[in-house]
Design an enzyme around this catalytic site. Structure first.
Site, PDB file in Angstrom:
ATOM      1  N   TYR A 156       0.825  -1.122  -0.028  1.00 49.11           N
ATOM      2  CA  TYR A 156       0.076   0.145  -0.155  1.00 49.11           C
ATOM      3  C   TYR A 156       0.692   1.210  -0.018  1.00 49.11           C
ATOM      4  O   TYR A 156       0.810   2.308  -0.771  1.00 49.11           O
ATOM      5  CB  TYR A 156      -0.763  -0.194   1.156  1.00 49.11           C
ATOM      6  CG  TYR A 156      -1.800   1.158   1.566  1.00 49.11           C
ATOM      7  CD1 TYR A 156      -2.742   1.456   0.778  1.00 49.11           C
ATOM      8  CD2 TYR A 156      -1.581   1.751   2.711  1.00 49.11           C
ATOM      9  CE1 TYR A 156      -3.934   2.189   0.686  1.00 49.11           C
ATOM     10  CE2 TYR A 156      -2.602   2.987   2.962  1.00 49.11           C
ATOM     11  CZ  TYR A 156      -3.684   3.023   2.166  1.00 49.11           C
ATOM     12  OH  TYR A 156      -4.596   4.093   2.246  1.00 49.11           O
TER      13      TYR A 156
HETATM   14  N1  LIG Z   1      -9.662   4.859   6.120  1.00 51.36           N
HETATM   15  C1  LIG Z   1      -8.333   5.037   6.303  1.00 51.36           C
HETATM   16  O1  LIG Z   1      -8.137   4.981   7.600  1.00 51.36           O
HETATM   17  C2  LIG Z   1      -7.433   5.754   5.514  1.00 51.36           C
HETATM   18  C3  LIG Z   1      -6.162   6.230   5.751  1.00 51.36           C
HETATM   19  C4  LIG Z   1      -5.417   6.789   4.954  1.00 51.36           C
HETATM   20  C5  LIG Z   1      -5.602   7.017   3.522  1.00 51.36           C
HETATM   21  N2  LIG Z   1      -7.063   6.523   3.125  1.00 51.36           N
HETATM   22  C6  LIG Z   1      -7.255   6.735   1.932  1.00 51.36           C
HETATM   23  O2  LIG Z   1      -8.342   7.552   1.724  1.00 51.36           O
HETATM   24  C7  LIG Z   1      -9.105   7.201   0.730  1.00 51.36           C
HETATM   25  C8  LIG Z   1     -10.591   6.742   0.957  1.00 51.36           C
HETATM   26  O3  LIG Z   1     -10.537   5.774   1.969  1.00 51.36           O
HETATM   27  P1  LIG Z   1     -11.817   4.899   2.392  1.00 51.36           P
HETATM   28  O4  LIG Z   1     -11.226   4.408   3.680  1.00 51.36           O
HETATM   29  O5  LIG Z   1     -12.933   5.928   2.355  1.00 51.36           O
HETATM   30  O6  LIG Z   1     -11.673   3.841   1.453  1.00 51.36           O
HETATM   31  P2  LIG Z   1     -12.978   3.082   0.851  1.00 51.36           P
HETATM   32  O7  LIG Z   1     -12.349   1.711   0.350  1.00 51.36           O
HETATM   33  O8  LIG Z   1     -14.058   2.919   1.638  1.00 51.36           O
HETATM   34  O9  LIG Z   1     -13.406   3.652  -0.190  1.00 51.36           O
HETATM   35  C9  LIG Z   1     -12.507   3.865  -1.617  1.00 51.36           C
HETATM   36  C10 LIG Z   1     -13.431   3.842  -2.754  1.00 51.36           C
HETATM   37  O10 LIG Z   1     -12.812   3.989  -3.992  1.00 51.36           O
HETATM   38  C11 LIG Z   1     -13.473   2.982  -4.879  1.00 51.36           C
HETATM   39  N3  LIG Z   1     -12.436   2.552  -6.006  1.00 51.36           N
HETATM   40  C12 LIG Z   1     -11.370   1.724  -5.433  1.00 51.36           C
HETATM   41  N4  LIG Z   1     -10.859   1.417  -6.884  1.00 51.36           N
HETATM   42  C13 LIG Z   1     -11.468   2.095  -7.833  1.00 51.36           C
HETATM   43  C14 LIG Z   1     -11.010   2.348  -9.187  1.00 51.36           C
HETATM   44  N5  LIG Z   1     -10.343   1.510  -9.807  1.00 51.36           N
HETATM   45  N6  LIG Z   1     -11.946   3.080  -9.972  1.00 51.36           N
HETATM   46  C15 LIG Z   1     -12.933   3.713  -9.274  1.00 51.36           C
HETATM   47  N7  LIG Z   1     -13.119   3.579  -7.888  1.00 51.36           N
HETATM   48  C16 LIG Z   1     -12.401   2.888  -7.294  1.00 51.36           C
HETATM   49  C17 LIG Z   1     -13.932   1.989  -3.990  1.00 51.36           C
HETATM   50  O11 LIG Z   1     -14.857   1.289  -4.657  1.00 51.36           O
HETATM   51  C18 LIG Z   1     -14.415   2.570  -2.604  1.00 51.36           C
HETATM   52  O12 LIG Z   1     -15.738   2.993  -3.050  1.00 51.36           O
HETATM   53  C19 LIG Z   1      -8.584   5.973  -0.090  1.00 51.36           C
HETATM   54  O13 LIG Z   1      -7.466   6.568  -1.194  1.00 51.36           O
HETATM   55  C20 LIG Z   1      -7.696   5.438   1.047  1.00 51.36           C
HETATM   56  O14 LIG Z   1      -6.525   4.904   0.455  1.00 51.36           O
HETATM   57  C21 LIG Z   1      -7.760   5.780   4.020  1.00 51.36           C
END
Ligand SMILES: NC(=O)c1ccc[n+]([C@@H]2O[C@H](COP(=O)([O-])OP(=O)(O)OC[C@H]3O[C@@H](n4cnc5c(N)ncnc54)[C@H](O)[C@@H]3O)[C@@H](O)[C@H]2O)c1
Length: 262
Positions: A156
């Site tokens: 990641y």
């Molecule tokens: N949750 C955390 O603690 C956290 C921490 C740091 C960073 N992030 C980042 O923040 C962002 C949102 O996180 P989250 O926890 O809401 O994630 P999540 O998995 O709930 O949502 C991510 C969304 O991106 C969509 N997605 C994935 N691949 C895709 C593609 N190829 N085309 C179109 N859509 C696509 C998924 O369908 C999903 O709806 C992400 O980039 C994640 O890596 C999250």
């Protein structure tokens, strides 16, 4: 009056989670919004929620944004609906979190596709229009695990490290054209998924194979002793998208309760 009246915003990965929270905040600030996700279920309902929150208009586009055609399709849908894009939030992503040697070639590719290729293709699709209008905001969702390491995050972090790195060169190259590029880099965020793990019963701990409760992880590892709320991430994105942030460019903005500091 909101800070984003008359702006057009595109938020990727916005069917749920942090992306949906960002789209809602931008709508509340008066932006019209395009929501997009590879998972089209519920996107229509998200649009209705955004219009109720304040968006003059919200439209949706389902596509896999890790391929060029998906990102180009999103651009076409945005131009058809609004004629331009002022704010691009590359939020699509999410990890395949596991010890490095337990990754398969497929899960490693998925990790890079979801996080890095979605951002690269969307920037390539939307940037020419922003350069032409001499204004734009690109905000990538990074991750503070790039700095902290964190167990099982090597794959990641390889993807998110690229998401962080791409904006520095872009900012340098295009600053004089009025387009800014920034990364919002959260630590742990209290998403719906994490909320589901917060239950105290043994069944939940067993289901998610957790030896330590997430609340205790927060107490041990985060000086604020809590995870960041999705709305707190969204508020920061709204600031970076606003006219007030026009001199903020090429930066990685950690939101992490003092878990990691420069
Ligand atoms: N949750 C955390 O603690 C956290 C921490 C740091 C960073 N992030 C980042 O923040 C962002 C949102 O996180 P989250 O926890 O809401 O994630 P999540 O998995 O709930 O949502 C991510 C969304 O991106 C969509 N997605 C994935 N691949 C895709 C593609 N190829 N085309 C179109 N859509 C696509 C998924 O369908 C999903 O709806 C992400 O980039 C994640 O890596 C999250």
């Amino acid at each position: 009056m909101g800070t984003l009246e008359n702006k057009i915003a595109v938020v990727t990965g916005s069917a749920r989670g942090i992306g949906k929270s960002i789209a809602t905040r931008l709508a509340r600030e008066g932006a019209s919004v395009v929501v997009s996700d590879v998972n089209g279920d519920g996107l229509e309902a998200v649009c209705a929620e955004l219009e109720a929150a304040g968006a003059p208009k919200a439209v949706h586009f389902a596509a896999d944004l890790s391929v060029e055609e998906g990102a180009q399709g999103l651009l076409t849908a945005t131009l058809d609906a609004f004629g331009r894009c002022d704010i691009l939030v590359n939020n699509a992503g999410g990890g395949v979190i596991r010890p490095f040697l337990e990754h398969t070639p497929e899960t490693l590719r998925q990790t890079i596709d979801r996080n890095l290729w979605t951002a690269l293709w969307c920037v390539r699709a939307f940037l020419p229009g922003m350069l032409e209008q001499k204004s734009g905001r690109v905000i990538n969702m990074g991750a503070d695990s790039v700095h902290t390491g964190t167990y099982s995050h090597a794959g990641y972090n390889a993807a998110k490290g690229g998401v962080h790195a791409m904006i520095t060169g872009l900012a340098f190259e295009f600053a004089k054209h009025g387009v800014t590029f920034n990364v919002v880099s959260p630590g742990g965020v209290l998403t719906e998924d994490l909320q589901a793990m917060m239950s105290d019963d043994a069944e939940t701990l067993a289901k998610y194979k957790m030896s330590v409760h997430p609340r205790d992880v927060a107490k041990r590892e985060i000086p604020s002793e809590r995870f960041t709320e999705m709305a707190e991430v969204a508020a920061y994105v709204a600031f970076l998208a606003s006219d007030d942030a026009s001199a903020v460019n090429g930066q990685i903005h950690s939101i992490n309760g003092a878990q990691w500091m420069m």
